[in-house]
Every structure is written in structure tokens, then in C-alpha cells.
Write an enzyme that holds these catalytic residues in place. Structure first.
Site, PDB file in Angstrom:
ATOM      1  N   LYS A  45       0.825  -1.199   0.000  1.00 45.63           N
ATOM      2  CA  LYS A  45       0.000   0.000   0.000  1.00 45.63           C
ATOM      3  C   LYS A  45       0.860   1.251   0.000  1.00 45.63           C
ATOM      4  CE  LYS A  45      -2.898  -2.424   3.281  1.00 45.63           C
ATOM      5  NZ  LYS A  45      -3.323  -2.430   4.707  1.00 45.63           N
ATOM      6  N   GLY A  46       2.116   1.089   0.409  1.00 48.65           N
ATOM      7  CA  GLY A  46       2.973   2.252   0.671  1.00 48.65           C
ATOM      8  C   GLY A  46       3.117   3.231  -0.471  1.00 48.65           C
ATOM      9  N   GLU A 101       7.308   2.210  -6.500  1.00 49.75           N
ATOM     10  CA  GLU A 101       7.501   1.693  -5.144  1.00 49.75           C
ATOM     11  C   GLU A 101       7.795   2.864  -4.193  1.00 49.75           C
ATOM     12  OE1 GLU A 101       6.970  -0.259  -2.939  1.00 49.75           O
ATOM     13  OE2 GLU A 101       8.372  -1.937  -2.831  1.00 49.75           O
ATOM     14  N   ASP A 102       7.401   2.704  -2.953  1.00 51.96           N
ATOM     15  CA  ASP A 102       7.655   3.779  -1.987  1.00 51.96           C
ATOM     16  C   ASP A 102       9.134   3.885  -1.636  1.00 51.96           C
ATOM     17  OD1 ASP A 102       7.684   1.348  -0.627  1.00 51.96           O
ATOM     18  OD2 ASP A 102       6.216   1.916   0.887  1.00 51.96           O
ATOM     19  N   ASP A 105      14.854  -0.653  -0.211  1.00 52.01           N
ATOM     20  CA  ASP A 105      15.613  -0.837   1.024  1.00 52.01           C
ATOM     21  C   ASP A 105      16.609  -1.980   0.818  1.00 52.01           C
ATOM     22  OD1 ASP A 105      16.260  -0.577   3.723  1.00 52.01           O
ATOM     23  OD2 ASP A 105      14.577  -1.762   4.428  1.00 52.01           O
ATOM     24  N   LYS A 133      17.364   3.618   0.172  1.00 51.83           N
ATOM     25  CA  LYS A 133      18.319   3.482   1.286  1.00 51.83           C
ATOM     26  C   LYS A 133      19.447   2.569   0.803  1.00 51.83           C
ATOM     27  CE  LYS A 133      15.044   3.081   5.053  1.00 51.83           C
ATOM     28  NZ  LYS A 133      14.644   2.183   6.141  1.00 51.83           N
ATOM     29  N   PHE A 154      14.329   4.509   9.879  1.00 51.29           N
ATOM     30  CA  PHE A 154      12.973   4.069   9.575  1.00 51.29           C
ATOM     31  C   PHE A 154      12.076   5.292   9.376  1.00 51.29           C
ATOM     32  CE2 PHE A 154       8.732   2.404  10.333  1.00 51.29           C
ATOM     33  CZ  PHE A 154       8.759   1.310   9.479  1.00 51.29           C
ATOM     34  N   VAL A 155      11.481   5.386   8.195  1.00 53.65           N
ATOM     35  CA  VAL A 155      10.679   6.570   7.888  1.00 53.65           C
ATOM     36  C   VAL A 155       9.199   6.230   7.721  1.00 53.65           C
ATOM     37  CG1 VAL A 155      12.554   7.926   6.863  1.00 53.65           C
ATOM     38  CG2 VAL A 155      11.268   6.351   5.418  1.00 53.65           C
ATOM     39  N   ASP A 161       4.011   3.535   6.350  1.00 54.33           N
ATOM     40  CA  ASP A 161       3.366   3.316   7.647  1.00 54.33           C
ATOM     41  C   ASP A 161       4.310   2.716   8.678  1.00 54.33           C
ATOM     42  OD1 ASP A 161       3.581   0.683   6.464  1.00 54.33           O
ATOM     43  OD2 ASP A 161       2.196  -0.002   8.006  1.00 54.33           O
ATOM     44  N   ARG A 167       0.439   6.920   7.622  1.00 54.49           N
ATOM     45  CA  ARG A 167       0.460   7.056   6.158  1.00 54.49           C
ATOM     46  C   ARG A 167      -0.017   8.431   5.719  1.00 54.49           C
ATOM     47  NH1 ARG A 167       1.246   1.892   3.950  1.00 54.49           N
ATOM     48  NH2 ARG A 167       0.244   0.174   5.035  1.00 54.49           N
TER      49      ARG A 167
HETATM   50  P1  5GP Z   1      12.963  -4.124   0.680  1.00 56.02           P
HETATM   51  O1  5GP Z   1      12.369  -5.388   0.193  1.00 56.02           O
HETATM   52  O2  5GP Z   1      13.667  -3.293  -0.372  1.00 56.02           O
HETATM   53  O3  5GP Z   1      13.830  -4.335   1.897  1.00 56.02           O
HETATM   54  O4  5GP Z   1      11.814  -3.287   1.313  1.00 56.02           O
HETATM   55  C1  5GP Z   1      10.858  -2.673   0.631  1.00 56.02           C
HETATM   56  C2  5GP Z   1       9.661  -2.455   1.503  1.00 56.02           C
HETATM   57  O5  5GP Z   1       9.975  -2.426   2.894  1.00 56.02           O
HETATM   58  C3  5GP Z   1       9.070  -1.120   1.197  1.00 56.02           C
HETATM   59  O6  5GP Z   1       8.147  -1.200   0.146  1.00 56.02           O
HETATM   60  C4  5GP Z   1       8.420  -0.748   2.503  1.00 56.02           C
HETATM   61  O7  5GP Z   1       7.133  -1.290   2.555  1.00 56.02           O
HETATM   62  C5  5GP Z   1       9.276  -1.403   3.551  1.00 56.02           C
HETATM   63  N1  5GP Z   1      10.244  -0.457   4.134  1.00 56.02           N
HETATM   64  C6  5GP Z   1      11.571  -0.423   3.971  1.00 56.02           C
HETATM   65  N2  5GP Z   1      12.127   0.596   4.649  1.00 56.02           N
HETATM   66  C7  5GP Z   1      11.098   1.240   5.246  1.00 56.02           C
HETATM   67  C8  5GP Z   1      11.015   2.405   6.076  1.00 56.02           C
HETATM   68  O8  5GP Z   1      11.982   3.095   6.423  1.00 56.02           O
HETATM   69  N3  5GP Z   1       9.760   2.753   6.486  1.00 56.02           N
HETATM   70  C9  5GP Z   1       8.650   2.057   6.148  1.00 56.02           C
HETATM   71  N4  5GP Z   1       7.490   2.508   6.616  1.00 56.02           N
HETATM   72  N5  5GP Z   1       8.697   0.956   5.375  1.00 56.02           N
HETATM   73  C10 5GP Z   1       9.906   0.564   4.925  1.00 56.02           C
END
Ligand code: 5GP
Length: 180
Positions: A45-46, A101-102, A105, A133, A154-155, A161, A167
Site C-alpha cells: 500500500k505504501g 515503489e515507496d 531498502d 536506502k 525508519f521513515v 506506515d 500514512r
Molecule cells: P525491501 O524489500 O527493499 O527491503 O523493502 C521494501 C519495503 O519495505 C518497502 O516497500 C516498505 O514497505 C518497507 N520499508 C523499507 N524501509 C522502510 C522504512 O523506512 N519505512 C517504512 N514505513 N517501510 C519501509
């Protein structure tokens, strides 16, 4: 600095700064796909808030679909596991796809999604991520359009969220949790 219980919020990116950057990203996409059609895939949903602003800054023909994956559960720790929770409604074969994508990470989510989507034979496949990140990367995934590179914090806000909260914040904020 706002606080709720023991949680503290510190503004990282003001709404006006985010809006300006999203406008630029939309202009870049419009330029890159001039005369063509793009198909945006929002990752629920992000990315919903970012997507809704981004799509209105795109000046070429655009269509839209959504996917949902589970990665984080209810907390702020990644499980390292990605599962498809909602698939696309329509085929992407032959389309210029941009996954919206939001935040990028560890790269596990997008790495997984790219693999799934590539098998469906899009004409092109790109990534637009509001936040990146790079320090946390496990899987080598690069976004073609990045809003902001941010430190390893962590944002929340602007669609992001913590356990489904925050959100609706207009700014992107760093959330500090009480020690557990
Ligand atoms: P990845 O698979 O790249 O580690 O993570 C992607 C997902 O992790 C993002 O779409 C998001 O939902 C969540 N995520 C990663 N870092 C953060 C953060 O700092 N804050 C939040 N709210 N979600 C995060």
C-alpha cells in the site's frame, strides 16, 4: 518534533520538497517515453500516495494497475521473505512498465517483483522509487527514477506506515521507537 506515546517523529523531507521532486520525476518519465504509452504498477500500500501524485505529473498516455506483496508484517523489521498477495488485473506483455515503489531498502521486494514481471514479457521494465536506502541493500537492484537517497533510518508518512499508522502525514518523517 512530534511525539505519540514514546514514538518520536522528526521531519526528514518536507511536503513541498517531495512535491517538487515528484514533479521532476514525472517530467523525466514523460521525456523518456515521449510519444509512447506507459503502464504504471503501484506496489500497495505504501506507494499509493506517491503514485497518485506521480501519475498526475506524467504527460504521456498512461494506464495503471496494482500489485501487493507482503514483506514487513506489522513491525519495522524485514522478514526477508516476499509473497505475492495481489496480482495484476491485466497482462503487461508488450507494455512499457514502470513499477512504482515507496522505498527501495534491501532490494528483496523489488528483486522478486522484477523477476515475476520480466517473465511476462513487457516491452520495457523500469522502477520508480520515491526513496532509496542504498546502505541496506542485500540484492543488487537499481531504480531508474529515484526521488531521494536517504540514510538508514525508519521513515513514515506520505504513504509509508508503521503498523498501518502515519500514512497520512504530508512530510516524510523519521520515526524513533522506544527501546524494547
Ligand atoms: P525491501 O524489500 O527493499 O527491503 O523493502 C521494501 C519495503 O519495505 C518497502 O516497500 C516498505 O514497505 C518497507 N520499508 C523499507 N524501509 C522502510 C522504512 O523506512 N519505512 C517504512 N514505513 N517501510 C519501509
Amino acid at each position: 518534533m512530534h511525539s505519540r506515546g514514546q514514538e518520536h517523529l522528526k521531519v526528514l523531507l518536507r511536503s513541498s520538497v517531495v512535491q517538487k521532486r515528484v514533479r521532476e520525476m514525472g517530467q523525466q518519465i514523460s521525456k523518456d517515453f515521449k510519444g509512447q504509452r506507459v503502464h504504471l504498477i503501484g506496489v500497495l500500500k505504501g506507494a499509493a500516495i506517491f503514485l497518485s501524485d506521480l501519475i498526475r505529473q506524467i504527460r504521456v498516455e498512461v494506464s495503471l494497475d496494482f500489485m501487493a506483496v507482503s514483506s514487513y508484517g506489522d513491525g519495522s523489521q524485514t522478514s526477508g521473505q516476499v509473497r505475492l498477495v495481489k496480482d495484476l488485473d491485466t497482462s503487461i506483455e508488450g507494455l512499457n512498465v514502470i513499477v512504482v515503489e515507496d522505498i527501495l531498502d534491501t532490494g528483496l521486494t523489488l528483486g522478486y517483483l522484477l523477476r515475476v514481471l520480466q517473465q511476462r514479457k513487457p516491452k520495457s521494465l523500469r522502477i520508480a522509487a520515491l526513496l532509496d536506502k542504498p546502505e541496506r541493500r542485500i540484492k543488487d537492484v537499481k531504480a531508474d527514477y529515484v526521488g531521494f537517497q536517504i540514510p538508514n533510518e525508519f521513515v513514515v508518512g506520505y504513504g509509508l506506515d508503521y503498523a498501518e499508522r502515519y500514512r497520512n502525514l504530508k512530510d516524510v518523517c523519521v520515526l524513533s521507537l522506544p527501546p524494547s
